[in-house]
Scaffold this motif. Structure first.
Motif, PDB file in Angstrom:
ATOM      1  N   ILE A 113       0.866  -1.181   0.000  1.00 52.62           N
ATOM      2  CA  ILE A 113       0.000   0.000   0.000  1.00 52.62           C
ATOM      3  C   ILE A 113       0.906   1.234   0.000  1.00 52.62           C
ATOM      4  O   ILE A 113       1.879   1.291   0.745  1.00 52.62           O
ATOM      5  N   PRO A 114       0.625   2.242  -0.801  1.00 49.65           N
ATOM      6  CA  PRO A 114       1.529   3.394  -0.918  1.00 49.65           C
ATOM      7  C   PRO A 114       1.605   4.256   0.338  1.00 49.65           C
ATOM      8  O   PRO A 114       0.802   4.129   1.261  1.00 49.65           O
ATOM      9  N   GLU A 115       2.559   5.148   0.307  1.00 54.76           N
ATOM     10  CA  GLU A 115       2.762   6.111   1.387  1.00 54.76           C
ATOM     11  C   GLU A 115       1.624   7.127   1.393  1.00 54.76           C
ATOM     12  O   GLU A 115       1.147   7.559   0.355  1.00 54.76           O
ATOM     13  N   CYS A 116       1.208   7.532   2.601  1.00 60.41           N
ATOM     14  CA  CYS A 116       0.195   8.575   2.750  1.00 60.41           C
ATOM     15  C   CYS A 116       0.859   9.845   3.251  1.00 60.41           C
ATOM     16  O   CYS A 116       1.577   9.830   4.257  1.00 60.41           O
ATOM     17  N   ARG A 117       0.627  10.943   2.524  1.00 54.23           N
ATOM     18  CA  ARG A 117       1.126  12.257   2.932  1.00 54.23           C
ATOM     19  C   ARG A 117      -0.042  13.233   3.011  1.00 54.23           C
ATOM     20  O   ARG A 117      -1.092  13.017   2.395  1.00 54.23           O
ATOM     21  N   PHE A 118       0.151  14.325   3.723  1.00 57.99           N
ATOM     22  CA  PHE A 118      -0.897  15.328   3.834  1.00 57.99           C
ATOM     23  C   PHE A 118      -1.262  15.887   2.460  1.00 57.99           C
ATOM     24  O   PHE A 118      -0.407  16.020   1.586  1.00 57.99           O
ATOM     25  N   THR A 119      -2.508  16.229   2.296  1.00 59.23           N
ATOM     26  CA  THR A 119      -2.939  16.954   1.114  1.00 59.23           C
ATOM     27  C   THR A 119      -2.175  18.275   1.041  1.00 59.23           C
ATOM     28  O   THR A 119      -2.031  18.978   2.040  1.00 59.23           O
ATOM     29  N   GLY A 120      -1.679  18.594  -0.143  1.00 59.66           N
ATOM     30  CA  GLY A 120      -0.929  19.823  -0.338  1.00 59.66           C
ATOM     31  C   GLY A 120       0.564  19.686  -0.130  1.00 59.66           C
ATOM     32  O   GLY A 120       1.324  20.624  -0.397  1.00 59.66           O
ATOM     33  N   GLU A 121       1.031  18.514   0.328  1.00 59.95           N
ATOM     34  CA  GLU A 121       2.461  18.314   0.571  1.00 59.95           C
ATOM     35  C   GLU A 121       3.204  18.137  -0.758  1.00 59.95           C
ATOM     36  O   GLU A 121       2.694  17.531  -1.706  1.00 59.95           O
ATOM     37  N   TYR A 122       4.410  18.647  -0.824  1.00 61.12           N
ATOM     38  CA  TYR A 122       5.235  18.538  -2.034  1.00 61.12           C
ATOM     39  C   TYR A 122       5.627  17.083  -2.281  1.00 61.12           C
ATOM     40  O   TYR A 122       6.076  16.384  -1.372  1.00 61.12           O
ATOM     41  N   ILE A 123       5.447  16.623  -3.523  1.00 61.62           N
ATOM     42  CA  ILE A 123       5.831  15.257  -3.889  1.00 61.62           C
ATOM     43  C   ILE A 123       7.120  15.256  -4.706  1.00 61.62           C
ATOM     44  O   ILE A 123       8.053  14.530  -4.429  1.00 61.62           O
ATOM     45  N   GLY A 124       7.165  16.089  -5.746  1.00 63.36           N
ATOM     46  CA  GLY A 124       8.339  16.149  -6.611  1.00 63.36           C
ATOM     47  C   GLY A 124       8.013  16.915  -7.877  1.00 63.36           C
ATOM     48  O   GLY A 124       6.890  17.396  -8.063  1.00 63.36           O
TER      49      GLY A 124
END
Length: 492
Positions: free
Chosen positions: A205-216
């Motif tokens: 299952i993929p990583e969960c990050r906050f909405t609006g967080e920089y991915i790349g």
């Protein structure tokens, strides 16, 4: 500077190019199909999501006369609950199992029994146990598609697949993670109990990050596909209803989004998650410190579509004009719009649509007026469900098809008894995604400031005190009829 908002929906993808003041400088859209199979199977080709995003973005760029090098960021709004198994190179191994797929009805019943009741799942995830979501899907795959299940390197929902295609990183957000029914919205973590119940390992299952967080930034391939610079930054997006809330300014405790499509959806913003016997669906709002609680009226916009087809009236301007005149002639007509069963807060699939009070003097426009009132009465019931838990409703932000109808908007305003604002831009999911990108890259410090600058409203309505007594009386009688009819359908 410019940003892009992309909404990857169930039937198509939209894209917009926006400046710092919210002016939309380019728009694009591309449809795709659902694959309907026997046994309740409703699938989609995951590559269609990406291909449509490319097409829609390029179409938006065709009318954009600015400098592409000044496009600094993008973000996504996506459908939730659709899952595709992928291999080690993140290529789909099959079609995606969509959020409408109903094949795993037996599996969700078994999961609920093993969990010790549906409340255990609901209180962790905010979503009522459902055969379309991942606990049920994974159990079904393990039983009926064991080779596929074992071969899959990971299982990605729409946002995770799209984030990977854009940046090389498969990342989800709390709203979409919760809809997988594997994520605890209170702890903000993938839940070991739910993962075990589904029979899937956490590393699949993929990583969960906050909405609006920089991915790349965009990968080289994505930049070439989208005709954008590789320097464009991608910020984590969100579930479409949460992005719509951001895109219309429903970001503070007491704000309400009323999205009027085929199904009407109310998303209420509160300071804490609300769990109810009626299964209001709470989740983590993109704005930190608040929650979005979702309720769906299954037969709302679809009920009016059914009526117009039945009565042979496809001129909506005429329907509006005539229905506007019919408050008094339709005063004794009560239309219960349950053509797909009674949705929230009743949740009674066997409760079918009914009309009470029709006379020989009434015509199709009286019936249309009563239907509009019936849907508005149901909306008021939803708002009252929020109020039971201490929510002080400050406003409704109304978007979608019914927001284009002056009479239906007015009826809703008067029956619900609260002010309604109307965002000027219909594609609020795209606007919300664009705002996520604008805040992420630092154009604005927060969603409120971004909304104040980027969201435009075309008008507002205030309840007419002159009809307050009329509609309070009719609402009381509507509720009396509802309870009598409910007893009939529950015991038929």
């Amino acid at each position: 500077m410019f940003v892009i908002g992309i909404d990857v929906g169930t039937t198509g993808t939209k894209a917009i190019v926006v400046d710092e003041k919210g002016n939309i400088l380019g728009k694009g859209y591309k449809e795709y199909s659902l694959i309907t199979l026997p046994g309740g199977k409703i699938e989609q080709n995951a590559d269609d999501w990406y291909d449509a995003a490319v097409f829609a973005t390029k179409a938006a760029l065709d009318t954009f006369d600015g400098d592409k090098n000044e496009i600094v960021a993008l973000s996504l709004s996506t459908q939730g609950g659709s899952t595709v198994p992928v291999d080690e190179n993140f290529r789909p191994l099959s079609n995606a199992y969509t959020w409408m797929d109903r094949r795993a009805t037996r599996e969700i019943s078994e999961a609920v029994s093993e969990a010790g009741g549906g409340d255990v799942i609901y209180k962790k995830t905010g979503w009522e146990p459902d055969p379309s979501l991942d606990i049920a899907k994974f159990r079904w795959m393990r039983k009926h598609e064991e080779e596929l299940f074992n071969k899959a390197h990971m299982f990605l929902t729409t946002i995770e697949y799209m984030n990977y295609k854009l940046t090389g990183k498969a990342v989800t957000d709390p709203g979409n993670a919760a809809m997988r029914q594997l994520f605890d919205i209170v702890s903000g973590e993938w839940d070991s109990f739910l993962l075990n119940l589904a029979g899937v390992e956490k590393d699949r299952i993929p990583e969960c990050r906050f909405t609006g967080e920089y991915i790349g930034t965009l990968t080289k391939d994505a930049a070439e596909d989208f005709s954008l610079p590789e320097t464009v930054k991608v910020y984590n997006g969100g579930h479409d209803q949460y992005c719509a809330a951001v895109g219309c300014g429903a970001i503070s405790d007491g704000d309400m989004l009323l999205s009027t499509g085929t199904t009407w959806v109310v998303l209420g913003v509160t300071s804490k998650p609300i769990f109810t016997e009626s299964f209001l669906a709470p989740g983590v709002h993109p704005c930190k410190g608040v929650y979005g609680n979702i309720a769906s009226l299954q037969s709302a916009g679809s009920a009016l579509k059914w009526l117009t087809q039945t009565i042979g009236e496809d001129d909506f301007s005429k329907l509006d004009a005539e229905a506007e005149k019919r408050r008094d002639s339709a005063k004794n007509i009560y239309f219960y719009p349950y053509l797909a069963g009674a949705g929230f807060p009743h949740n009674i699939r066997a409760f079918n649509s009914c009309v009470l009070g029709m006379e020989l003097m009434n015509d199709k426009y009286d019936l249309a007026r009563a239907l509009m009132e019936g849907v508005a009465f149901e909306t008021r019931m939803v708002l009252e469900e929020f109020e039971k838990f201490g929510t002080k409703i400050t406003s409704l932000k109304m978007v979608g098809g019914a927001a284009k109808s002056e009479v239906w908007s007015r009826i809703t305003c008067d029956i619900c008894g609260c002010e309604i604002s109307f965002p000027a831009e219909a594609d609020t999911c795209c606007v919300g995604a664009a705002i996520l990108a604008a805040v992420g890259c630092g154009i604005y410090p927060d969603y409120k400031t971004a909304g104040d600058n980027m969201i435009k409203y075309r008008g507002r309505l205030i309840p007419d005190k002159g009809v307050e007594t009329f509609y309070n009386d009719k609402y009381d009688k509507y509720r009396q009829g509802h309870f009598l009819l409910r007893d009939f359908f529950e015991n038929k």
